[in-house]
Design a protein around this motif. Structure first.
Motif, PDB file in Angstrom:
ATOM      1  N   TYR A 188      37.869 -18.475 -18.014  1.00  0.00           N
ATOM      2  CA  TYR A 188      38.585 -17.933 -16.954  1.00  0.00           C
ATOM      3  C   TYR A 188      40.010 -17.338 -17.702  1.00  0.00           C
ATOM      4  O   TYR A 188      40.693 -16.388 -17.680  1.00  0.00           O
ATOM      5  CB  TYR A 188      38.609 -17.922 -15.622  1.00  0.00           C
ATOM      6  N   ALA A 189      40.152 -18.801 -18.266  1.00  0.00           N
ATOM      7  CA  ALA A 189      41.783 -18.451 -18.246  1.00  0.00           C
ATOM      8  C   ALA A 189      42.062 -18.114 -19.585  1.00  0.00           C
ATOM      9  O   ALA A 189      42.968 -17.105 -20.391  1.00  0.00           O
ATOM     10  CB  ALA A 189      42.084 -20.224 -18.849  1.00  0.00           C
ATOM     11  N   ILE A 190      40.763 -18.326 -20.458  1.00  0.00           N
ATOM     12  CA  ILE A 190      40.785 -17.080 -21.579  1.00  0.00           C
ATOM     13  C   ILE A 190      40.482 -15.912 -21.810  1.00  0.00           C
ATOM     14  O   ILE A 190      41.183 -15.006 -22.023  1.00  0.00           O
ATOM     15  CB  ILE A 190      39.983 -18.118 -22.753  1.00  0.00           C
ATOM     16  N   ALA A 191      39.713 -15.337 -20.687  1.00  0.00           N
ATOM     17  CA  ALA A 191      39.943 -14.013 -20.626  1.00  0.00           C
ATOM     18  C   ALA A 191      41.528 -13.319 -19.856  1.00  0.00           C
ATOM     19  O   ALA A 191      41.099 -12.273 -20.349  1.00  0.00           O
ATOM     20  CB  ALA A 191      38.225 -13.890 -18.663  1.00  0.00           C
ATOM     21  N   ALA A 192      41.786 -14.089 -18.639  1.00  0.00           N
ATOM     22  CA  ALA A 192      42.730 -13.976 -18.750  1.00  0.00           C
ATOM     23  C   ALA A 192      43.712 -13.495 -19.994  1.00  0.00           C
ATOM     24  O   ALA A 192      44.487 -12.605 -19.720  1.00  0.00           O
ATOM     25  CB  ALA A 192      43.057 -15.171 -17.503  1.00  0.00           C
ATOM     26  N   GLY A 193      43.603 -14.435 -20.790  1.00  0.00           N
ATOM     27  CA  GLY A 193      44.999 -14.379 -21.716  1.00  0.00           C
ATOM     28  C   GLY A 193      44.520 -13.087 -22.656  1.00  0.00           C
ATOM     29  O   GLY A 193      45.057 -12.648 -22.937  1.00  0.00           O
ATOM     30  N   VAL A 194      43.391 -13.141 -23.274  1.00  0.00           N
ATOM     31  CA  VAL A 194      42.242 -12.234 -24.091  1.00  0.00           C
ATOM     32  C   VAL A 194      42.689 -10.296 -22.651  1.00  0.00           C
ATOM     33  O   VAL A 194      43.351  -9.529 -23.860  1.00  0.00           O
ATOM     34  CB  VAL A 194      40.951 -11.758 -24.226  1.00  0.00           C
ATOM     35  N   ASP A 195      42.896 -10.966 -21.829  1.00  0.00           N
ATOM     36  CA  ASP A 195      43.087  -9.293 -20.731  1.00  0.00           C
ATOM     37  C   ASP A 195      44.111  -9.007 -21.038  1.00  0.00           C
ATOM     38  O   ASP A 195      44.018  -7.881 -20.733  1.00  0.00           O
ATOM     39  CB  ASP A 195      42.486  -9.589 -20.075  1.00  0.00           C
ATOM     40  N   ALA A 196      45.188  -9.929 -21.243  1.00  0.00           N
ATOM     41  CA  ALA A 196      46.753  -9.711 -21.650  1.00  0.00           C
ATOM     42  C   ALA A 196      47.774  -9.792 -22.873  1.00  0.00           C
ATOM     43  O   ALA A 196      48.338  -8.765 -22.859  1.00  0.00           O
ATOM     44  CB  ALA A 196      47.315 -10.028 -20.643  1.00  0.00           C
ATOM     45  N   GLY A 197      46.087  -9.313 -23.604  1.00  0.00           N
ATOM     46  CA  GLY A 197      46.420  -9.745 -25.665  1.00  0.00           C
ATOM     47  C   GLY A 197      47.537 -10.281 -25.734  1.00  0.00           C
ATOM     48  O   GLY A 197      48.167 -10.416 -26.696  1.00  0.00           O
TER      49      GLY A 197
END
Lengths: 165, 495
Positions: free
Chosen positions: B394-403
């Motif tokens: 989840y944390a990685i997904a959020a990070g990738v989402d924000a670039g």
């Protein structure tokens, strides 16, 4: 007026420096009292008389009470201890600083003019209304804050039956 | 203060009243089991009020507090964790205090600390923020030093006290600067200043940075992490679990609200500072954990790294970030409770079981305990099928989402490094059991064979939470999504 502020600020700084550098707790305490009084003078010069009065009553008063407690708790040795603590070396420094502050206060009385720099300051009534109006939850929380302090001090300070000697 | 305000405040009032009643009950008659049950019921009843209150939210109560679904969710986390800690503590204290002398205040202090945690989750004002933090910190300080017969807890308590004082001083200075610049002590009011002017005032920025340093000191983010290993090692094991979960979880709730309300993530300089903190926390935590021979210290360093991961999620900004952070907090609480819970359950009167040697071959003597610890460690490492994996994902997904590519890469790299020390401990659990006669201090002989049914129940519950979240996280995600949307919605409204 600005000169008075700088003198009081210098006294605060000097006294605080001595609080930190002094090795003897009671001597450091004397300087602390002077620092607090100097701070309250600064508050007064800024036009915040109420804060100045609180500073004297709460900090100066509370610290003095603590000081007396230390002396009292020593019991029968107190008189002897007091003699060794209150050597001229201990009280000369704080006294000089306190005299400087007294001089300032004297000048303020003689000159007779109120501090020129005046900030809009909530007076006692406004403070009380704020405390028991919008900030009532803060007051309640502060009262709860005393409880862990009390319980913690009670538990850590008392003698357990297993360590009765 | 209307009736509606009081209804919304029910959870906090309820716990506050129970604190006082517990104190009176202790004064009336000392009885370990009864007071422990009392504290447990207090948390349970408070927990039961949460769904009831939810219908009346969101509602601001004076300028100091706001009760919304987001706050209620974190209250739930805090209360559940506290109940687990109470369950773990009972048998532990039973062993530690042979004389049955002065055990009961422990539960009172625990309730008071939880009360402070609840206040933190609903704070939108510096006054309530500071008072809640102090309530939590002051209670924790006595709790850390609670087992007075041992030397380490006292030392840890003094360290925590000093840390607490310096953090408060920095925090207050930052708050004073922010008040000076904005003339307001509510988070929203502080944030308004920046939205109105073009250039951000330097003092405002300085104030925000100081407040963050204060929070980082309490959370134990990397350059400010010095106290964490010592306090974790010195504190009694259940209290270590409490510091790692409740105190950090409540503070993260506040941090997220503070960051959202003042709009800190819209300023590049602050984002850079946070990124730096996150990377340093991850690296320092993981590298220092590599060479630990002490389980409690290892978990302490790993908690520093985990807060770094959490900060990555927080930096992403927007709804995904809030969801990821909340999810991570829940997961992190579960796994930390699991690992420290085993340390608690396996501890003896002489001291906590904290050396690697104590755990060698644990699987062959106490298989369930070893399995529990292994599960928590694997979850901390982020192995699939455990909750830790979903949290990290989840944390990685959020990070990738924000670039945030660099941060995400740092997170992944650090997770790989962390595998080494988690697996090292897991391998130790299944290692050869040393011959009892040769162990120093004869630890294997006096190792406890029972841990008390309450501790076992708590551990079982934690284990099932880790597995359920790991396999079927959707209901929890849905709950978090509805709660967090509330935080953002409230944040967007103009006062």
């Amino acid at each position: 007026m600005e000169t008075l502020f700088y003198i009081a600020a210098a006294v605060t700084l000097l006294a605080t420096l001595r609080v930190i550098t002094h090795v003897h707790a009671v001597h450091a305490l004397l300087y602390l009292v002077v620092a607090l009084i100097a701070l309250s003078l600064i508050f007064y010069l800024l036009g915040a008389e109420f804060a100045a009065a609180l500073e004297i009553i709460i900090y100066g008063g509370a610290i003095m009470v603590l000081f007396i407690f230390v002396v009292m708790l020593l019991g029968p040795l107190a008189v002897e201890q007091e003699r060794t603590w209150l050597t001229p070396g201990a009280w000369v420094g704080p006294s000089i600083l306190a005299l400087v502050l007294l001089g300032e206060v004297g000048y303020l009385i003689v000159a007779g003019d109120l501090p020129a720099i005046s900030i809009q300051e909530p007076r006692q009534k406004a403070v009380s209304i704020a405390l028991f109006g919008p900030y009532i939850i803060g007051v309640e929380l502060a009262s709860m804050l005393l409880l862990p302090g009390l319980i913690g001090a009670y538990h850590l300070g008392r003698r357990l039956s297993s360590e009765a000697r | 203060m209307s009736l509606q305000d009081l209804i919304v405040l029910t959870p906090i009032l309820n716990l506050g009243i129970f604190c006082l009643v517990t104190m009176l009950a202790i004064a009336f008659r000392r009885n370990h089991a009864r007071i422990a049950a009392f504290a447990f019921v207090a948390c349970l009843l408070t927990l039961a009020t949460l769904p009831w209150v939810a219908s009346a939210t969101p509602r601001a109560v004076t300028a100091l507090l706001i009760v919304d679904r987001y706050a209620l969710l974190y209250m739930g986390i805090v209360l559940c964790t506290t109940m687990m800690v109470i369950g773990l503590s009972y048998h532990y204290l039973h062993i530690q205090f042979r004389e049955r002398d002065g055990i009961e205040e422990y539960y009172l202090l625990l309730l008071l600390a939880t009360f402070g945690g609840l206040v933190l989750t609903v704070s939108v004002h510096f006054v309530s923020f500071f008072l809640g933090l102090e309530l939590l910190g002051l209670s924790l300080c006595s709790l850390i030093g609670y087992v007075r017969t041992r030397r380490h807890p006292m030392e840890a308590a003094v360290k925590y006290l000093l840390l607490s004082i310096s953090a408060s001083a920095i925090l207050l200075f930052g708050m004073a600067l922010l008040y000076f610049e904005s003339g307001s002590m509510t988070f929203r009011g502080v944030g308004m200043v920046v939205k109105q002017v073009q250039a951000v005032p330097g003092l405002w920025l300085g104030g925000v940075v100081l407040v963050f340093i204060g929070i980082a000191l309490k959370l134990g983010l990397a350059p400010f992490h010095m106290w964490i290993p010592d306090v974790y090692q010195g504190a009694p094991a259940p209290i270590t679990a409490y510091i790692a979960t409740v105190s950090k979880g409540a503070l993260v709730a506040l941090l997220l609200r503070f960051v959202t309300d003042i709009g800190a993530l819209e300023l590049p300089s602050l984002v850079h500072l946070f990124s730096l903190l996150a990377v340093v926390s991850m690296v320092v935590g993981n590298v220092l954990a590599l060479f630990q021979q002490n389980v409690k210290r290892l978990l302490a360093y790993s908690s520093i790294a985990h807060l770094g991961y959490l900060l990555v999620a927080l930096l992403a900004g927007g709804p995904t970030a809030a969801e990821a952070v909340t999810f991570y907090v829940i997961v992190y609480c579960a796994m930390t409770l699991g690992s420290f819970g085993v340390v608690t359950a396996y501890s003896r009167e002489a001291g906590d079981a904290e050396q690697f040697e104590d755990y060698r071959g644990l699987f062959w003597t106490r298989p369930w305990l070893a399995a529990m610890l292994a599960l928590s460690l694997l979850s901390l490492a982020g192995i699939p099928v455990t909750a830790g994996f979903i949290g990290k994902f989840y944390a990685i997904a959020a990070g990738v989402d924000a670039g945030l590519w660099w941060l995400v890469l740092a997170l992944i790299g650090n997770s790989v490094v962390s595998l080494y020390y988690y697996l090292r401990l897991v391998v130790t659990l299944f290692g050869d059991k040393p011959a009892s006669a040769t162990t120093p201090q004869g630890l294997a002989i006096e190792s406890p064979q029972t841990s008390g049914w309450m501790a076992i129940c708590s551990l079982g519950l934690v284990a099932s939470i880790i597995l359920i979240i790991g396999i079927y996280p959707e209901p929890l995600m849905e709950l978090i999504r509805t709660s967090v949307s509330n935080l953002l919605m409230v944040a967007q409204q103009k006062p």
